[in-house]
Design a protein around this motif. Sequence first.
Motif, PDB file in Angstrom:
ATOM      1  N   VAL A   1       0.840  -1.199   0.000  1.00 33.49           N
ATOM      2  CA  VAL A   1       0.000   0.000   0.000  1.00 33.49           C
ATOM      3  C   VAL A   1       0.873   1.246   0.000  1.00 33.49           C
ATOM      4  O   VAL A   1       0.651   2.194  -0.761  1.00 33.49           O
ATOM      5  N   GLU A   2       1.905   1.253   0.842  1.00 32.26           N
ATOM      6  CA  GLU A   2       2.758   2.435   0.953  1.00 32.26           C
ATOM      7  C   GLU A   2       3.623   2.619  -0.293  1.00 32.26           C
ATOM      8  O   GLU A   2       3.820   3.743  -0.757  1.00 32.26           O
TER       9      GLU A   2
ATOM     10  N   ARG B   1       1.351   4.156  -2.900  1.00 31.06           N
ATOM     11  CA  ARG B   1       0.639   5.401  -2.546  1.00 31.06           C
ATOM     12  C   ARG B   1       1.069   6.548  -3.467  1.00 31.06           C
ATOM     13  O   ARG B   1       2.244   6.751  -3.733  1.00 31.06           O
ATOM     14  N   GLY B   2       0.074   7.263  -3.973  1.00 29.04           N
ATOM     15  CA  GLY B   2       0.344   8.414  -4.821  1.00 29.04           C
ATOM     16  C   GLY B   2       0.673   8.075  -6.260  1.00 29.04           C
ATOM     17  O   GLY B   2       0.954   8.965  -7.051  1.00 29.04           O
TER      18      GLY B   2
ATOM     19  N   ASP C   1      -2.374   3.285  -6.756  1.00 27.28           N
ATOM     20  CA  ASP C   1      -2.770   3.515  -5.364  1.00 27.28           C
ATOM     21  C   ASP C   1      -4.126   2.868  -5.098  1.00 27.28           C
ATOM     22  O   ASP C   1      -5.117   3.170  -5.766  1.00 27.28           O
TER      23      ASP C   1
ATOM     24  N   GLY D   1      -5.754   3.181  -2.287  1.00 28.53           N
ATOM     25  CA  GLY D   1      -6.552   4.034  -1.424  1.00 28.53           C
ATOM     26  C   GLY D   1      -6.867   3.415  -0.074  1.00 28.53           C
ATOM     27  O   GLY D   1      -7.807   3.845   0.601  1.00 28.53           O
TER      28      GLY D   1
ATOM     29  N   ASP E   1      -6.437   2.594   3.914  1.00 24.96           N
ATOM     30  CA  ASP E   1      -6.056   3.387   5.080  1.00 24.96           C
ATOM     31  C   ASP E   1      -5.096   2.579   5.958  1.00 24.96           C
ATOM     32  O   ASP E   1      -5.483   1.548   6.513  1.00 24.96           O
TER      33      ASP E   1
END
Length: 194
Positions: free
Chosen positions: A174-175, A178-179, A183, A185, A187
């Motif tokens: 996920v990290e 990210r961006g 991504d 999305g 949490d």
Amino acid sequence: MPQTPMQMLLRGQNLVGYRHYADDVVEAFVACAAKHGVRVFRVFDALNDPRNLATSLRAVKRAGQHAQATISYAVTPMHTIESYATMAREMQAMGADSLCIKDMSGLLRPYDATQLVRALKGVVTIPLQLHTHATTGMSVATLLKGIEAGVERIDTAISSVAMGTSHSPTETMVEILRGTEYDAGLDLKLLGQI
């Protein structure tokens, strides 16, 4: 748990055992599993023989569920990109809703994943998923290269049970993504609670 969508790994004609079962047993097993909440059936054969997938895939489709045909990745002179592409075409023709590359030993190297995914995306139109284990330490890089080459889905595990012989950590992927255009999305705080 009939109201909780689940996925199962199904050994084709072997079901969940280590011997072949008659077609009527395969059909009854799949119908019962679907009745009790299995929505995605990841169907594979350790020998990569599509004939051993046919009955299970038909039964999954008859039950109205998602039939994911699976290529078992191996590193041998017999397992080439061309042979995998041939299998993928045949599995799609058998009615598979999606295709999974199952790298159960973590042997798929990152740049080989790029070539394999591109080859498969060139011969099938169904979604492609990548399943690899962290056993050899290459899984995070392999997943990333697979994503960049076109896989739509990856398998991960929540960090507390990831790595080793398991999968890459969900939070890590996920990290990393990210961006980017990939991504998901998700949490990280909610993943931390898991």
